[in-house]
Design an enzyme around this catalytic site. Structure first.
Site, PDB file in Angstrom:
ATOM      1  N   ARG A   1       5.149  -1.504 -18.808  1.00  0.00           N
ATOM      2  CA  ARG A   1       5.084  -1.873 -17.392  1.00  0.00           C
ATOM      3  C   ARG A   1       3.703  -2.453 -17.118  1.00  0.00           C
ATOM      4  NH1 ARG A   1       3.524   0.569 -12.540  1.00  0.00           N
ATOM      5  NH2 ARG A   1       4.856   0.103 -10.754  1.00  0.00           N
TER       6      ARG A   1
ATOM      7  N   SER B   1      15.979   1.897 -10.548  1.00  0.00           N
ATOM      8  CA  SER B   1      15.347   2.814  -9.591  1.00  0.00           C
ATOM      9  C   SER B   1      16.187   2.855  -8.335  1.00  0.00           C
ATOM     10  CB  SER B   1      13.951   2.313  -9.205  1.00  0.00           C
ATOM     11  OG  SER B   1      13.119   2.293 -10.325  1.00  0.00           O
TER      12      SER B   1
ATOM     13  N   LYS C   1       1.687   3.490  -8.225  1.00  0.00           N
ATOM     14  CA  LYS C   1       2.563   2.455  -7.685  1.00  0.00           C
ATOM     15  C   LYS C   1       2.152   2.195  -6.239  1.00  0.00           C
ATOM     16  CE  LYS C   1       7.515   1.649  -6.900  1.00  0.00           C
ATOM     17  NZ  LYS C   1       7.821   0.343  -7.449  1.00  0.00           N
TER      18      LYS C   1
HETATM   19  N1  3NM Z   1       8.033   4.233  -9.826  1.00  0.00           N
HETATM   20  P1  3NM Z   1       2.710   8.410 -12.244  1.00  0.00           P
HETATM   21  S1  3NM Z   1       6.730   6.150  -8.823  1.00  0.00           S
HETATM   22  C1  3NM Z   1       6.544   3.322 -11.593  1.00  0.00           C
HETATM   23  O1  3NM Z   1       9.156   6.136  -7.042  1.00  0.00           O
HETATM   24  C2  3NM Z   1       6.853   4.279 -10.523  1.00  0.00           C
HETATM   25  O2  3NM Z   1      10.250   4.644  -8.162  1.00  0.00           O
HETATM   26  C3  3NM Z   1       8.107   5.164  -8.874  1.00  0.00           C
HETATM   27  O3  3NM Z   1       3.426   6.985 -12.166  1.00  0.00           O
HETATM   28  C4  3NM Z   1       9.253   5.330  -7.956  1.00  0.00           C
HETATM   29  O4  3NM Z   1       3.407   9.201 -13.293  1.00  0.00           O
HETATM   30  C5  3NM Z   1       6.015   5.309 -10.093  1.00  0.00           C
HETATM   31  O5  3NM Z   1       1.292   8.066 -12.674  1.00  0.00           O
HETATM   32  C6  3NM Z   1       4.668   5.635 -10.657  1.00  0.00           C
HETATM   33  O6  3NM Z   1       2.734   9.016 -10.877  1.00  0.00           O
HETATM   34  C7  3NM Z   1       4.686   6.791 -11.630  1.00  0.00           C
END
Ligand code: 3NM
Length: 218
Positions: free
Chosen positions: A47, A118, A147
Site C-alpha cells: 500500500r 473495505s 489513513k
Molecule cells: N484502512 P494502522 S484503517 C488502511 O478503516 C486502513 O478501512 C482503514 O493502519 C479502514 O494499523 C487503515 O497503522 C489504517 O492503524 C490501518
C-alpha cells in the site's frame, strides 16, 4: 456449508501485514517485510500511499522487490487499489475501497485472484459479496494515524453487527490494532487483523509479528 475457497482465504487472514515505504520509519521496506515474515505474518498487502509515496517506476520497482520476498516465502502478495500494478505484476490479489475501481469490474478481469473490499455498512458488505469479494476489511476498529481519510472509529461492535446480520464472508478488522487488542477483534468474529503501524514501525518487527500470531491463534 463453508466452501473450500472460503476456508483457504480464512487461513491467509490471521496476521495480514500492510505497508508501503512511508510506513517503515525510514527503514528499508524489504528488511521490514523479511522480519515480519520471519515473525509469521500470513498475508501481505503493498500500500504505497501518503505524501511521500513513491510513484511511477520507483513504485513498480519497490513492489517487485517486495513481491519477490513474498514469493520466496510463499506469502501471497496483494496490491492496494492500483489495478494496473496488480495486472502488471500478476499479483495474487487486490484490495479496493469504496472509492476505488468497482469490485465487480475487478472480479470480471481478475477472475481467480484474491479480491478484498473495505466496507463500512451492511449495504456495502452485501454489494461486495454480490460483486465476488473474497473477504471484507472492516474499520477503523480503533483510532488510526495511518489513513488520513479514515471514517469514524467503529469499535469491535462493527464486526459483531455484521456477523449477527448473517454475513459469513471472511472478515479482517483494521485500524489501530495492537497485539494487545488483536484477541478482542478475533473474539468479535473476525478471521484476522490487518495491521500497518504496529508492525511496520515496531522496534522489533519479528517479535511484534509473533505477538500478533499468538494473539490471533488463541
Ligand atoms: N484502512 P494502522 S484503517 C488502511 O478503516 C486502513 O478501512 C482503514 O493502519 C479502514 O494499523 C487503515 O497503522 C489504517 O492503524 C490501518
Amino acid at each position: 456449508m463453508v466452501d473450500k475457497r472460503t476456508e483457504q482465504i480464512k487461513e491467509l487472514l490471521p496476521v495480514y501485514f500492510i505497508m508501503g515505504s512511508s510506513n517503515c520509519n525510514g527503514r528499508n521496506p524489504v528488511d521490514v517485510l523479511e522480519e515480519a515474515i520471519a515473525g509469521g505474518i500470513t498475508l501481505f498487502q503493498f500500500r504505497e500511499k501518503g505524501e511521500s509515496a513513491l510513484t511511477g517506476k520507483e513504485k513498480v520497482r519497490l513492489a517487485e522487490r517486495l513481491q519477490k520476498v513474498c514469493q520466496e516465502n510463499h506469502i501471497p502478495f496483494i496490491v492496494n487499489d492500483d489495478f494496473e500494478l496488480a495486472i502488471e505484476l500478476d499479483a495474487d490479489g487486490i484490495h479496493v475501497g469504496q472509492d476505488d475501481l468497482a469490485a465487480v469490474i475487478i472480479r470480471e478481469k481478475f477472475s481467480n485472484k484474491i479480491l478484498g473490499v473495505s466496507a463500512h455498512t451492511i449495504e456495502e458488505a452485501e454489494q461486495a459479496i454480490k460483486d465476488g469479494a473474497d473477504y471484507l476489511g472492516l474499520g477503523p476498529i480503533y483510532p488510526t494515524r495511518s489513513k488520513d481519510d479514515a471514517e469514524e472509529v467503529a469499535g469491535t461492535e462493527i464486526i459483531k453487527r455484521f456477523r449477527d446480520h448473517g454475513i459469513t464472508l471472511p472478515i479482517v478488522g483494521i485500524g489501530g490494532i495492537s497485539p494487545e487488542s488483536a484477541e478482542q477483534v478475533i473474539q468479535a468474529g473476525a478471521d484476522g487483523v490487518a495491521v500497518i503501524s504496529s508492525i511496520a514501525s515496531s522496534s522489533d518487527v519479528e517479535e511484534t509479528a509473533k505477538s500478533f500470531l499468538r494473539a490471533t491463534s488463541k
